[in-house]
Enzyme design. Structure first.
Site, mmCIF file in Angstrom:
data_model
loop_
_atom_site.group_PDB
_atom_site.id
_atom_site.type_symbol
_atom_site.label_atom_id
_atom_site.label_comp_id
_atom_site.label_asym_id
_atom_site.label_seq_id
_atom_site.Cartn_x
_atom_site.Cartn_y
_atom_site.Cartn_z
ATOM 1 N N ASP A 10 39.327 35.531 19.548
ATOM 2 C CA ASP A 10 37.868 35.337 19.521
ATOM 3 C C ASP A 10 37.358 35.694 20.919
ATOM 4 O O ASP A 10 38.146 35.995 21.819
ATOM 5 C CB ASP A 10 37.541 33.866 19.176
ATOM 6 C CG ASP A 10 36.036 33.597 19.164
ATOM 7 O OD1 ASP A 10 35.281 34.457 18.678
ATOM 8 O OD2 ASP A 10 35.609 32.541 19.668
ATOM 9 N N SER A 11 36.048 35.568 21.106
ATOM 10 C CA SER A 11 35.475 35.832 22.427
ATOM 11 C C SER A 11 35.692 34.661 23.383
ATOM 12 O O SER A 11 35.228 34.709 24.518
ATOM 13 C CB SER A 11 33.976 36.096 22.296
ATOM 14 O OG SER A 11 33.341 34.942 21.795
ATOM 15 N N GLY A 43 28.490 38.740 20.380
ATOM 16 C CA GLY A 43 27.335 38.781 19.475
ATOM 17 C C GLY A 43 26.200 39.709 19.859
ATOM 18 O O GLY A 43 25.348 40.023 19.037
ATOM 19 N N CYS A 73 36.477 35.102 14.454
ATOM 20 C CA CYS A 73 35.147 35.414 14.963
ATOM 21 C C CYS A 73 34.360 36.089 13.852
ATOM 22 O O CYS A 73 34.789 37.127 13.325
ATOM 23 C CB CYS A 73 35.288 36.344 16.163
ATOM 24 S SG CYS A 73 33.724 37.002 16.747
ATOM 25 N N ASN A 74 33.216 35.514 13.510
ATOM 26 C CA ASN A 74 32.374 36.093 12.455
ATOM 27 C C ASN A 74 31.781 37.431 12.893
ATOM 28 O O ASN A 74 31.655 38.359 12.088
ATOM 29 C CB ASN A 74 31.227 35.139 12.124
ATOM 30 C CG ASN A 74 31.706 33.836 11.535
ATOM 31 O OD1 ASN A 74 31.720 33.656 10.328
ATOM 32 N ND2 ASN A 74 32.109 32.904 12.382
ATOM 33 N N THR A 75 31.401 37.520 14.159
ATOM 34 C CA THR A 75 30.780 38.746 14.676
ATOM 35 C C THR A 75 31.740 39.923 14.551
ATOM 36 O O THR A 75 31.380 40.993 14.069
ATOM 37 C CB THR A 75 30.407 38.551 16.162
ATOM 38 O OG1 THR A 75 29.661 37.340 16.297
ATOM 39 C CG2 THR A 75 29.607 39.708 16.693
ATOM 40 N N CYS A 183 29.250 31.113 13.093
ATOM 41 C CA CYS A 183 29.876 31.553 14.349
ATOM 42 C C CYS A 183 30.918 30.498 14.649
ATOM 43 O O CYS A 183 30.633 29.294 14.539
ATOM 44 C CB CYS A 183 28.845 31.619 15.479
ATOM 45 S SG CYS A 183 29.577 31.757 17.130
ATOM 46 N N THR A 184 32.123 30.914 15.021
ATOM 47 C CA THR A 184 33.207 29.940 15.169
ATOM 48 C C THR A 184 33.020 29.014 16.366
ATOM 49 O O THR A 184 33.706 28.001 16.477
ATOM 50 C CB THR A 184 34.566 30.663 15.249
ATOM 51 O OG1 THR A 184 34.531 31.591 16.341
ATOM 52 C CG2 THR A 184 34.856 31.405 13.956
ATOM 53 N N HIS A 185 32.094 29.354 17.260
ATOM 54 C CA HIS A 185 31.783 28.418 18.352
ATOM 55 C C HIS A 185 30.995 27.197 17.849
ATOM 56 O O HIS A 185 31.079 26.115 18.435
ATOM 57 C CB HIS A 185 30.934 29.108 19.428
ATOM 58 C CG HIS A 185 31.713 29.969 20.375
ATOM 59 N ND1 HIS A 185 32.238 31.187 20.020
ATOM 60 C CD2 HIS A 185 32.044 29.785 21.684
ATOM 61 C CE1 HIS A 185 32.856 31.721 21.070
ATOM 62 N NE2 HIS A 185 32.750 30.885 22.095
HETATM 63 N N1 DGL Z 1 32.725 33.031 17.999
HETATM 64 C C1 DGL Z 1 32.230 34.304 17.642
HETATM 65 C C2 DGL Z 1 31.644 34.357 16.253
HETATM 66 O O1 DGL Z 1 32.159 33.696 15.395
HETATM 67 C C3 DGL Z 1 31.542 35.121 18.708
HETATM 68 C C4 DGL Z 1 30.478 34.500 19.524
HETATM 69 C C5 DGL Z 1 30.051 35.460 20.613
HETATM 70 O O2 DGL Z 1 30.897 35.796 21.461
HETATM 71 O O3 DGL Z 1 28.909 35.933 20.559
HETATM 72 O O4 DGL Z 1 30.726 35.079 15.972
#
Ligand code: DGL
Length: 241
Positions: A10-11, A43, A73-75, A183-185
């Site tokens: 992920d990021s 993102g 990561c969804n993005t 978003c996984t965050h």
């Molecule tokens: N955690 C990521 C997601 O699920 C990326 C968030 C990001 O870096 O913008 O989209």
């Protein structure tokens, strides 16, 4: 091969929410986690740059001899999973998509989809909405500017200020009955997000990813049958100072 670790990237720290869900279902698996903090946020990246970033992340994990890669990561998933599968055909990829199906299959009528700009504007997200929405449902596709970065700082004051700013114009938040954490965050801030939408059930894709990982490992005969608890090796890239 069954003993080989599963790669996760992920990021940054967001991917740990997916990792946790997968470890709950598959406690004996070993993992290599890569948080690409140097390139956070994903993102707001244009597609060509994002493709380079995910290619490097996958190569890093493949060098660690992983047997499967979870794009936590969804993005990255909504925009690059096909590209990753084409580029690395010998390794299975499992992506993380916003839990739109889960929300649409529930009894929720007013659904709020929270995600990054990249996810919110991706054709895949639009497709997921069109494929799953029911006639009596409404889905608001809402990009949360800067929220993943605020969560990445782990500073509760920054997270609260960001949420207040993002959500200030959402009408009748008490009428929202499902919030998709796309978003996984965001699950890392779920208690704070819940305060804005007191009647909503919060949903994320972690459990779905875990089930999909198990299915693929079983199909390929590479599930770790070891009976001791697995371990996680963590790596984070760092921004140059
Ligand atoms: N955690 C990521 C997601 O699920 C990326 C968030 C990001 O870096 O913008 O989209």
């Amino acid at each position: 091969m069954p003993d080989a670790p599963i790669g996760v990237f992920d990021s940054g720290i967001g991917g740990t929410t997916v990792l946790q869900a997968v470890r709950e279902l598959l406690p004996n698996e070993n993992f290599v986690f890569f948080g690409d903090s140097k390139n956070c946020p994903f993102g707001t990246k244009e597609l060509p740059e994002l493709k380079e970033i995910v290619k490097d992340a996958a190569e890093f994990l493949i060098e660690k001899h992983v047997k499967l890669i979870i794009v936590a990561c969804n993005t990255a998933t909504t925009q690059t999973i096909d590209y990753l599968r084409e580029t690395f055909p010998d390794i299975p990829f499992v992506g993380t998509e916003p839990a739109i199906k889960l929300a649409c299959d529930s009894d929720a009528s007013n659904i709020l989809l929270l995600s990054t700009e990249g996810t919110a504007h991706s054709p895949r997200t639009q497709e997921l909405i069109e494929q799953n929405i029911k006639p009596d449902q409404r889905i608001d596709n809402f990009p949360c500017l800067g929220l993943a970065e605020a969560i990445e700082t782990r500073d509760i004051n920054k997270i609260r200020a960001n949420l207040a700013d993002n959500f200030k114009n959402i009408p009748e938040p008490e009428k929202i009955d499902a919030v998709v954490l796309g978003c996984t965050h965001y699950p890392l801030a779920s208690a704070e997000i819940q305060k804005f939408f007191p009647n909503a059930k919060l949903m994320d894709g972690g459990e779905g990813v875990a089930k999909q990982v198990k299915t693929i490992l079983e199909e390929k005969g590479i599930l770790n049958t070891n009976d001791k608890r697995g371990e996680v090796e963590y790596f984070f890239s760092k921004a140059e100072e």
